[in-house]
Design a protein around this motif. Structure first.
Motif, mmCIF file in Angstrom:
data_model
loop_
_atom_site.group_PDB
_atom_site.id
_atom_site.type_symbol
_atom_site.label_atom_id
_atom_site.label_comp_id
_atom_site.label_asym_id
_atom_site.label_seq_id
_atom_site.Cartn_x
_atom_site.Cartn_y
_atom_site.Cartn_z
ATOM 1 N N ASP A 15 0.868 -1.186 0.000
ATOM 2 C CA ASP A 15 0.000 0.000 0.000
ATOM 3 C C ASP A 15 0.901 1.232 0.000
ATOM 4 O O ASP A 15 1.273 1.743 1.056
ATOM 5 N N ILE A 16 1.275 1.661 -1.193
ATOM 6 C CA ILE A 16 2.180 2.813 -1.295
ATOM 7 C C ILE A 16 1.600 3.940 -2.141
ATOM 8 O O ILE A 16 2.310 4.808 -2.610
ATOM 9 N N ASP A 17 0.292 3.911 -2.345
ATOM 10 C CA ASP A 17 -0.455 5.017 -2.960
ATOM 11 C C ASP A 17 -0.071 5.405 -4.378
ATOM 12 O O ASP A 17 -0.250 6.543 -4.763
ATOM 13 N N ARG A 18 0.448 4.492 -5.151
ATOM 14 C CA ARG A 18 0.630 4.746 -6.570
ATOM 15 C C ARG A 18 1.249 3.554 -7.274
ATOM 16 O O ARG A 18 0.668 2.998 -8.174
ATOM 17 N N ASN A 19 2.442 3.189 -6.897
ATOM 18 C CA ASN A 19 3.215 2.188 -7.632
ATOM 19 C C ASN A 19 3.060 0.765 -7.087
ATOM 20 O O ASN A 19 3.927 -0.078 -7.291
ATOM 21 N N ASP A 20 1.950 0.481 -6.434
ATOM 22 C CA ASP A 20 1.727 -0.819 -5.806
ATOM 23 C C ASP A 20 1.937 -1.979 -6.782
ATOM 24 O O ASP A 20 2.649 -2.931 -6.492
ATOM 25 N N TRP A 21 1.283 -1.908 -7.939
ATOM 26 C CA TRP A 21 1.381 -2.983 -8.940
ATOM 27 C C TRP A 21 2.832 -3.186 -9.352
ATOM 28 O O TRP A 21 3.301 -4.315 -9.466
ATOM 29 N N TRP A 22 3.540 -2.101 -9.570
ATOM 30 C CA TRP A 22 4.920 -2.175 -10.061
ATOM 31 C C TRP A 22 5.857 -2.790 -9.019
ATOM 32 O O TRP A 22 6.744 -3.573 -9.356
ATOM 33 N N ILE A 37 -2.242 -8.526 0.368
ATOM 34 C CA ILE A 37 -3.180 -7.432 0.599
ATOM 35 C C ILE A 37 -2.675 -6.266 -0.238
ATOM 36 O O ILE A 37 -1.522 -5.860 -0.111
ATOM 37 N N ALA A 38 -3.528 -5.753 -1.112
ATOM 38 C CA ALA A 38 -3.118 -4.668 -1.996
ATOM 39 C C ALA A 38 -4.245 -3.659 -2.147
ATOM 40 O O ALA A 38 -5.423 -4.014 -2.125
ATOM 41 N N GLU A 39 -3.859 -2.419 -2.316
ATOM 42 C CA GLU A 39 -4.837 -1.359 -2.555
ATOM 43 C C GLU A 39 -5.199 -1.365 -4.031
ATOM 44 O O GLU A 39 -4.336 -1.508 -4.884
ATOM 45 N N ILE A 40 -6.492 -1.222 -4.323
ATOM 46 C CA ILE A 40 -6.931 -1.146 -5.712
ATOM 47 C C ILE A 40 -7.578 0.211 -5.971
ATOM 48 O O ILE A 40 -8.042 0.886 -5.054
ATOM 49 N N ASN A 41 -7.606 0.581 -7.230
ATOM 50 C CA ASN A 41 -8.311 1.781 -7.644
ATOM 51 C C ASN A 41 -9.738 1.364 -7.980
ATOM 52 O O ASN A 41 -9.992 0.758 -9.020
ATOM 53 N N ALA A 42 -10.671 1.661 -7.099
ATOM 54 C CA ALA A 42 -12.062 1.243 -7.258
ATOM 55 C C ALA A 42 -12.779 1.985 -8.378
ATOM 56 O O ALA A 42 -13.895 1.621 -8.735
ATOM 57 N N HIS A 43 -12.150 2.997 -8.950
ATOM 58 C CA HIS A 43 -12.759 3.740 -10.050
ATOM 59 C C HIS A 43 -12.605 3.012 -11.382
ATOM 60 O O HIS A 43 -13.190 3.433 -12.377
ATOM 61 N N ILE A 44 -11.826 1.946 -11.397
ATOM 62 C CA ILE A 44 -11.633 1.163 -12.619
ATOM 63 C C ILE A 44 -12.360 -0.161 -12.427
ATOM 64 O O ILE A 44 -11.857 -1.085 -11.794
ATOM 65 N N ALA A 45 -13.563 -0.243 -12.950
ATOM 66 C CA ALA A 45 -14.402 -1.429 -12.758
ATOM 67 C C ALA A 45 -13.948 -2.578 -13.650
ATOM 68 O O ALA A 45 -13.454 -2.353 -14.763
ATOM 69 N N PRO A 46 -14.104 -3.805 -13.162
ATOM 70 C CA PRO A 46 -13.832 -4.966 -14.009
ATOM 71 C C PRO A 46 -14.740 -4.912 -15.232
ATOM 72 O O PRO A 46 -15.867 -4.421 -15.118
#
Length: 95
Positions: A15-22, A37-46
């Protein structure tokens, strides 16, 4: 074992507020957490699969929807890792 971290371990929290995936992508071939456990951007729907461009010097500004990665992108990362033993992905919504 690097930095005293075993290859197989129980829990990874990112959970680092931007580069989590990377960050997770960079370590996913070397380590095999059972649960992530990872933070997701909930504004991007499946089924949208997106992540921000990597920028080590940038952080989420808190004012825009441009941050992190979609849940689909994180699921693809789990499935795409050559050494993945991740059994569960727990997501924290960032809205």
């Amino acid at each position: 074992m690097r930095y005293g971290v075993p290859v197989d371990f129980g829990l990874l929290s990112v959970d680092i507020d931007r580069n989590d995936w990377w960050v997770w992508n960079a370590i996913s071939d070397a380590y095999r957490p059972a649960v992530v456990i990872a933070e997701i951007n909930a504004h991007i729907a499946p089924p949208g699969s997106r992540t921000v461009a990597y920028d080590a010097s940038s952080m989420w500004d808190g004012a825009t929807d441009y941050h992190g990665a979609s849940i689909t992108a994180l699921c693809c990362l789990v499935r795409g890792s050559r050494r993945s033993k991740t059994n569960a992905l727990v997501c924290r919504l960032a809205v």
